[in-house]
Design a protein around this motif. Structure first.
Motif, short mmCIF file in Angstrom:
data_model
loop_
_atom_site.label_atom_id
_atom_site.label_comp_id
_atom_site.label_asym_id
_atom_site.label_seq_id
_atom_site.Cartn_x
_atom_site.Cartn_y
_atom_site.Cartn_z
N TYR A 1 0.85 -1.19 0.00
CA TYR A 1 0.00 0.00 0.00
C TYR A 1 0.88 1.23 0.00
O TYR A 1 2.09 1.14 0.18
N GLY B 1 -4.99 3.81 2.10
CA GLY B 1 -4.35 2.72 1.38
C GLY B 1 -4.28 1.45 2.21
O GLY B 1 -4.45 0.34 1.69
N GLU C 1 -7.71 -0.11 2.25
CA GLU C 1 -7.93 -0.78 0.96
C GLU C 1 -7.18 -2.12 0.90
O GLU C 1 -7.71 -3.12 0.42
N MET C 2 -5.94 -2.14 1.40
CA MET C 2 -5.17 -3.37 1.40
C MET C 2 -5.82 -4.43 2.29
O MET C 2 -5.84 -5.61 1.96
#
Length: 159
Positions: free
Chosen positions: A136, A142, A145-146
């Motif tokens: 990320y 991020g 999201e990961m």
């Protein structure tokens, strides 16, 4: 290059190596792993067969006390899918077997646990990301999201 590539399902000698620790737990030698690993007992989602899987503890949540673990091969991991279908039978911590319950973390909560893991174990976290085939951009968004790619579960011991 990592010894294990957990971005896909292990096979052959890698699968055998990843199963070896479960025999140590069953021989009541789980204390050798400290509290950094635990073994879960779970049932196959189709067969009902009892399986034992050793997984790394990524963090601990205080209230209620929970061990948080990551599915390094993502949501397709057999043990993760079995937990979704049938829950957990038991969790071994050290040499002791405990009745337990399982909870699936939302990506934002999982990101918070992983951020703490990164602070406590920066080199191990970097290696873990490499093994899992994820990365990320260093931002909180991020990381969230990961964590959609590598889900986390929390185990509460009931006895």
């Amino acid at each position: 290059m990592a010894l294990f590539d957990l971005s896909r399902k292990p096979t052959g000698w890698q699968k055998w190596m990843l199963r070896a620790p479960s025999y140590l737990y069953r021989a009541r030698l789980g204390f050798l792993f400290g509290k950094r690993f635990l073994m879960i007992e779970h049932r196959g989602r189709r067969s009902g067969t009892l399986y034992r899987t050793v997984i790394e503890v990524a963090g601990r949540l205080p209230e209620p006390p929970e061990y948080v673990c990551t599915s390094g091969t993502g949501p397709a991991a057999d043990w993760y899918r079995n937990l979704q279908a049938n829950g957990v039978d038991a969790v071994w911590v050290g040499s002791k077997r405990h009745e337990a319950s399982v909870r699936f973390l939302e990506p934002a909560e999982a990101a918070s646990v992983m951020a703490e893991y990164e602070r406590e174990h920066p080199k191990t976290a970097a290696k873990l990301y490499d093994v899992m085939g994820v990365s990320y951009d260093g931002t909180e968004a991020g990381l969230v999201e990961m964590m959609e790619q590598i889900p986390m579960v929390a185990f509460s011991l009931e006895d």
